[in-house]
Design a protein around this motif. Structure first.
Motif, PDB file in Angstrom:
ATOM      1  N   LYS A   1       0.833  -1.211   0.000  1.00  0.00           N
ATOM      2  CA  LYS A   1       0.000   0.000   0.000  1.00  0.00           C
ATOM      3  C   LYS A   1       0.862   1.252   0.000  1.00  0.00           C
ATOM      4  O   LYS A   1       0.567   2.224  -0.703  1.00  0.00           O
ATOM      5  CB  LYS A   1      -0.927   0.012   1.225  1.00  0.00           C
ATOM      6  N   LEU A   2       1.929   1.234   0.811  1.00  0.00           N
ATOM      7  CA  LEU A   2       2.817   2.391   0.881  1.00  0.00           C
ATOM      8  C   LEU A   2       3.512   2.624  -0.452  1.00  0.00           C
ATOM      9  O   LEU A   2       3.594   3.752  -0.930  1.00  0.00           O
ATOM     10  CB  LEU A   2       3.856   2.193   1.991  1.00  0.00           C
TER      11      LEU A   2
ATOM     12  N   GLU B   1       2.456   1.745  -3.368  1.00  0.00           N
ATOM     13  CA  GLU B   1       1.446   2.220  -4.313  1.00  0.00           C
ATOM     14  C   GLU B   1       1.173   3.709  -4.109  1.00  0.00           C
ATOM     15  O   GLU B   1       1.068   4.475  -5.061  1.00  0.00           O
ATOM     16  CB  GLU B   1       0.158   1.411  -4.126  1.00  0.00           C
ATOM     17  N   LYS B   2       1.097   4.119  -2.848  1.00  0.00           N
ATOM     18  CA  LYS B   2       0.840   5.530  -2.538  1.00  0.00           C
ATOM     19  C   LYS B   2       2.006   6.407  -2.988  1.00  0.00           C
ATOM     20  O   LYS B   2       1.801   7.474  -3.568  1.00  0.00           O
ATOM     21  CB  LYS B   2       0.598   5.692  -1.038  1.00  0.00           C
TER      22      LYS B   2
ATOM     23  N   ARG C   1       1.884   6.729  -6.689  1.00  0.00           N
ATOM     24  CA  ARG C   1       0.802   7.632  -7.091  1.00  0.00           C
ATOM     25  C   ARG C   1       1.206   9.087  -6.853  1.00  0.00           C
ATOM     26  O   ARG C   1       1.008   9.955  -7.702  1.00  0.00           O
ATOM     27  CB  ARG C   1      -0.468   7.284  -6.314  1.00  0.00           C
ATOM     28  N   VAL C   2       1.817   9.358  -5.681  1.00  0.00           N
ATOM     29  CA  VAL C   2       2.234  10.729  -5.366  1.00  0.00           C
ATOM     30  C   VAL C   2       3.314  11.191  -6.331  1.00  0.00           C
ATOM     31  O   VAL C   2       3.271  12.306  -6.852  1.00  0.00           O
ATOM     32  CB  VAL C   2       2.721  10.824  -3.897  1.00  0.00           C
TER      33      VAL C   2
END
Length: 187
Positions: free
Chosen positions: A170-171, A173-174, A177-178
């Motif tokens: 999740k991290l 992926e974040k 994305r950022v």
């Protein structure tokens, strides 16, 4: 009380006025982390923050200086505006970053809460990206400490490998994305 005649001490010069004050930057090592924060924040694009200032009236503290103080404070685990204001008066690193400016805690809080309200996450992501580009941090490898600690409240609760890998995914992926958002805004 008996004094010895062979005792010699260095002169106490705290009350002495000097003709040429020393440069506080000379007293700090060249590789100190605050210099990295200074370099990276100087290269951040803050045009959207500058456009929020109307002009006229009294002069404001420069937003770039306040961003440096905020990010270095976070680096030092200082989150209270009162403690930041105190550090600006007592800590040589903060004095150098701010150019001996001493905004009070209300000014720092207003800047963080009003001017950076929707922009701080973007700025921080850009800061991380610039630090990665300069080689100060790596976004390729992430380490997870697998130490299991027994707690008095629930001694059978541990964080398992699957849970940490799920959170790591999740991290990542974040972050992707950022960083994608940053890339598209730069283009």
């Amino acid at each position: 009380m008996k004094t010895r005649s062979n005792l010699h001490f260095k002169a106490l010069t705290s009350q002495q006025v000097v003709l040429f004050p020393s440069n506080i930057g000379d007293r700090i090592p060249s590789g100190h982390p605050f210099r990295i924060v200074n370099q990276v924040v100087d290269s951040l694009n803050i045009d959207d923050i500058l456009s929020g200032y109307k002009g006229g009236g009294t002069s404001s503290f420069h937003p770039r200086m306040l961003i440096k103080v905020l990010f270095y404070s976070y680096f030092c685990n200082i989150y209270s505006c009162r403690k930041m204001s105190q550090a600006l008066q007592e800590n040589i690193h903060f004095m150098w970053l701010s150019g001996n400016s001493t905004p009070d805690f209300r000014t720092i809080n207003d800047f963080r809460g009003k001017r950076l309200k929707d922009k701080i996450h973007h700025l921080f992501a850009e800061l991380v990206r610039l630090m990665a580009d300069l080689g100060y941090v790596s976004l390729d490898i992430q380490y997870v400490d697998g130490t299991k600690l027994e707690s008095a409240s629930n001694r059978y609760t541990f964080v398992w490998k699957g849970s940490t890998e799920k959170n790591k995914a999740k991290l990542e992926e974040k972050i992707t994305r950022v960083l994608g958002d940053i890339d598209s805004s730069i283009k």
